[in-house]
Design a protein around this motif. Structure first.
Motif, PDB file in Angstrom:
ATOM      1  N   TYR A   1      57.679   0.922  35.864  1.00 56.59           N
ATOM      2  CA  TYR A   1      56.267   0.904  35.841  1.00 56.59           C
ATOM      3  C   TYR A   1      55.606  -0.214  34.931  1.00 56.59           C
ATOM      4  CZ  TYR A   1      55.971   5.447  37.933  1.00 56.59           C
ATOM      5  OH  TYR A   1      55.967   6.511  38.977  1.00 56.59           O
ATOM      6  N   ARG A   2      54.661  -0.799  35.152  1.00 58.72           N
ATOM      7  CA  ARG A   2      53.879  -1.843  34.350  1.00 58.72           C
ATOM      8  C   ARG A   2      52.557  -1.416  33.849  1.00 58.72           C
ATOM      9  NH1 ARG A   2      58.588  -2.687  33.887  1.00 58.72           N
ATOM     10  NH2 ARG A   2      59.664  -3.989  34.849  1.00 58.72           N
ATOM     11  N   GLU A   3      51.916  -1.934  32.971  1.00 53.26           N
ATOM     12  CA  GLU A   3      50.748  -1.521  32.403  1.00 53.26           C
ATOM     13  C   GLU A   3      49.565  -1.711  33.697  1.00 53.26           C
ATOM     14  OE1 GLU A   3      49.137  -0.183  29.818  1.00 53.26           O
ATOM     15  OE2 GLU A   3      50.837  -0.299  28.438  1.00 53.26           O
ATOM     16  N   ASP A   4      48.824  -0.728  34.011  1.00 53.18           N
ATOM     17  CA  ASP A   4      47.769  -0.612  35.016  1.00 53.18           C
ATOM     18  C   ASP A   4      46.647   0.068  34.551  1.00 53.18           C
ATOM     19  OD1 ASP A   4      46.521  -0.243  37.408  1.00 53.18           O
ATOM     20  OD2 ASP A   4      48.257   0.188  38.565  1.00 53.18           O
ATOM     21  N   PRO A   5      45.423  -0.699  34.859  1.00 49.48           N
ATOM     22  CA  PRO A   5      44.354   0.101  34.326  1.00 49.48           C
ATOM     23  C   PRO A   5      44.051   1.356  35.168  1.00 49.48           C
ATOM     24  CG  PRO A   5      43.604  -1.781  35.428  1.00 49.48           C
ATOM     25  CD  PRO A   5      45.000  -1.863  35.216  1.00 49.48           C
ATOM     26  N   ASN A   6      44.768   1.647  36.185  1.00 46.65           N
ATOM     27  CA  ASN A   6      44.314   2.762  37.258  1.00 46.65           C
ATOM     28  C   ASN A   6      45.650   3.886  36.930  1.00 46.65           C
ATOM     29  OD1 ASN A   6      42.277   1.424  38.923  1.00 46.65           O
ATOM     30  ND2 ASN A   6      43.787   0.097  39.309  1.00 46.65           N
ATOM     31  N   SER A   7      46.388   3.731  36.123  1.00 42.47           N
ATOM     32  CA  SER A   7      47.689   4.525  35.559  1.00 42.47           C
ATOM     33  C   SER A   7      47.474   4.749  34.122  1.00 42.47           C
ATOM     34  CB  SER A   7      48.881   3.749  35.970  1.00 42.47           C
ATOM     35  OG  SER A   7      49.070   3.679  37.109  1.00 42.47           O
ATOM     36  N   VAL A   8      47.770   6.204  34.139  1.00 40.16           N
ATOM     37  CA  VAL A   8      48.147   6.878  32.763  1.00 40.16           C
ATOM     38  C   VAL A   8      49.572   7.189  32.675  1.00 40.16           C
ATOM     39  CG1 VAL A   8      47.412   8.956  31.588  1.00 40.16           C
ATOM     40  CG2 VAL A   8      45.688   7.654  32.440  1.00 40.16           C
ATOM     41  N   PHE A   9      50.184   7.111  31.794  1.00 36.94           N
ATOM     42  CA  PHE A   9      51.568   7.704  31.611  1.00 36.94           C
ATOM     43  C   PHE A   9      51.656   8.560  30.363  1.00 36.94           C
ATOM     44  CE2 PHE A   9      51.348   3.049  32.823  1.00 36.94           C
ATOM     45  CZ  PHE A   9      51.944   3.065  33.949  1.00 36.94           C
ATOM     46  N   MET A  10      52.502   9.626  30.855  1.00 37.27           N
ATOM     47  CA  MET A  10      52.604  10.850  29.786  1.00 37.27           C
ATOM     48  C   MET A  10      54.166  11.028  29.643  1.00 37.27           C
ATOM     49  SD  MET A  10      49.485  13.322  31.159  1.00 37.27           S
ATOM     50  CE  MET A  10      49.234  13.617  29.444  1.00 37.27           C
ATOM     51  N   THR A  11      54.409  11.791  28.660  1.00 39.22           N
ATOM     52  CA  THR A  11      56.056  12.060  28.196  1.00 39.22           C
ATOM     53  C   THR A  11      56.018  13.330  27.596  1.00 39.22           C
ATOM     54  OG1 THR A  11      58.166  11.198  27.750  1.00 39.22           O
ATOM     55  CG2 THR A  11      56.231  10.704  26.335  1.00 39.22           C
ATOM     56  N   LEU A  12      57.158  13.969  27.727  1.00 36.74           N
ATOM     57  CA  LEU A  12      57.253  15.182  26.942  1.00 36.74           C
ATOM     58  C   LEU A  12      58.651  15.181  26.360  1.00 36.74           C
ATOM     59  CD1 LEU A  12      56.458  18.307  26.433  1.00 36.74           C
ATOM     60  CD2 LEU A  12      57.905  18.946  28.606  1.00 36.74           C
ATOM     61  N   ARG A  13      58.858  15.381  25.088  1.00 36.10           N
ATOM     62  CA  ARG A  13      60.275  15.240  24.426  1.00 36.10           C
ATOM     63  C   ARG A  13      60.904  16.703  24.609  1.00 36.10           C
ATOM     64  NH1 ARG A  13      61.892  10.247  23.266  1.00 36.10           N
ATOM     65  NH2 ARG A  13      60.355   9.046  22.489  1.00 36.10           N
ATOM     66  N   LEU A  14      61.749  17.077  25.183  1.00 30.33           N
ATOM     67  CA  LEU A  14      62.310  18.273  25.433  1.00 30.33           C
ATOM     68  C   LEU A  14      62.864  19.019  23.936  1.00 30.33           C
ATOM     69  CD1 LEU A  14      63.635  17.779  28.774  1.00 30.33           C
ATOM     70  CD2 LEU A  14      61.544  18.749  28.262  1.00 30.33           C
ATOM     71  N   PRO A  15      62.464  20.020  23.667  1.00 28.37           N
ATOM     72  CA  PRO A  15      62.875  20.873  22.382  1.00 28.37           C
ATOM     73  C   PRO A  15      64.169  21.081  22.141  1.00 28.37           C
ATOM     74  CG  PRO A  15      60.977  21.901  23.381  1.00 28.37           C
ATOM     75  CD  PRO A  15      61.441  20.973  24.552  1.00 28.37           C
ATOM     76  N   GLY A  16      64.523  20.829  21.069  1.00 22.46           N
ATOM     77  CA  GLY A  16      66.040  21.221  20.810  1.00 22.46           C
ATOM     78  C   GLY A  16      67.014  19.802  20.933  1.00 22.46           C
ATOM     79  N   LEU A  17      66.335  18.828  21.301  1.00 24.43           N
ATOM     80  CA  LEU A  17      67.148  17.531  21.633  1.00 24.43           C
ATOM     81  C   LEU A  17      66.465  16.535  20.657  1.00 24.43           C
ATOM     82  CD1 LEU A  17      67.713  17.864  25.323  1.00 24.43           C
ATOM     83  CD2 LEU A  17      69.306  18.447  23.657  1.00 24.43           C
ATOM     84  N   PRO A  18      67.636  15.580  20.128  1.00 24.55           N
ATOM     85  CA  PRO A  18      66.922  14.447  19.278  1.00 24.55           C
ATOM     86  C   PRO A  18      66.072  13.446  20.158  1.00 24.55           C
ATOM     87  CG  PRO A  18      69.368  14.360  19.766  1.00 24.55           C
ATOM     88  CD  PRO A  18      68.968  15.555  20.309  1.00 24.55           C
ATOM     89  N   PRO A  19      65.107  13.102  19.375  1.00 23.64           N
ATOM     90  CA  PRO A  19      64.063  11.827  20.265  1.00 23.64           C
ATOM     91  C   PRO A  19      65.090  10.936  20.631  1.00 23.64           C
ATOM     92  CG  PRO A  19      63.387  12.364  17.957  1.00 23.64           C
ATOM     93  CD  PRO A  19      64.556  13.085  18.296  1.00 23.64           C
ATOM     94  N   ALA A  20      64.683  10.398  21.867  1.00 28.91           N
ATOM     95  CA  ALA A  20      65.341   9.141  22.647  1.00 28.91           C
ATOM     96  C   ALA A  20      64.900   8.107  21.643  1.00 28.91           C
ATOM     97  CB  ALA A  20      65.020   9.215  24.048  1.00 28.91           C
TER      98      ALA A  20
END
Length: 157
Positions: free
Chosen positions: A138-157
């Motif tokens: 994906y690239r920056e786009d004013p029509n898009s929103v990006f979201m993420t969820l870090r899954l519990p119990g695992l170190p951040p990527a």
């Protein structure tokens, strides 16, 4: 409600995915539509589930593996006429459980930035998804929103 892995062969699935694509193209310019058609959903690395109440299709969702530690939510949809029955929440719960079982450290998604996408964004936020920048291809786009969820119990990527 029963959630099952789906082979994308039933007419109800075809109709729902057609509704999804039509809606995405009605709400977003073509270059900002990232919804997948049936053939793209059949590609290796993508798993697809559907939610049913008897013979009634309540919704669908897919999980795309970006790499061994990162998955993407795709094709989340409930039929317009059957919304507010909990299918979206149930499918998203299932996708998160599968992502954890696969050992993903992060689960991300792209959705629209327009007002029509606010209910979806609120659903994702209620599960702990946070806004982020583009991921994968994906690239920056004013029509898009990006979201993420870090899954519990695992170190951040």
């Amino acid at each position: 409600m029963q959630i099952e892995i789906d082979d994308l062969s039933r007419p109800q699935i075809h109709a729902l995915l057609n509704e999804h694509l039509q809606s995405m193209y009605a709400l977003s310019p073509p270059e900002s539509v990232h919804a997948l058609d049936i053939e793209k959903l059949r590609q290796p690395g993508i798993s697809f589930w559907s939610a049913w109440e008897g013979a009634t299709l309540l919704g669908c969702g897919a999980l795309k593996e970006l790499d061994a530690s990162h998955g993407e939510v795709k094709s989340m949809r409930t039929p317009e006429a059957l919304r507010r029955r909990g299918a979206g929440r149930a499918i998203l719960t299932h996708l998160i459980e599968v992502a954890r079982a696969r050992g993903y450290q992060r689960l991300s998604l792209e959705t629209g930035s327009m007002a029509a996408f606010q209910p979806a964004q609120r659903l994702y936020q209620s599960f702990g998804f946070e806004y982020c920048g583009p991921f994968g291809d994906y690239r920056e786009d004013p029509n898009s929103v990006f979201m993420t969820l870090r899954l519990p119990g695992l170190p951040p990527a």
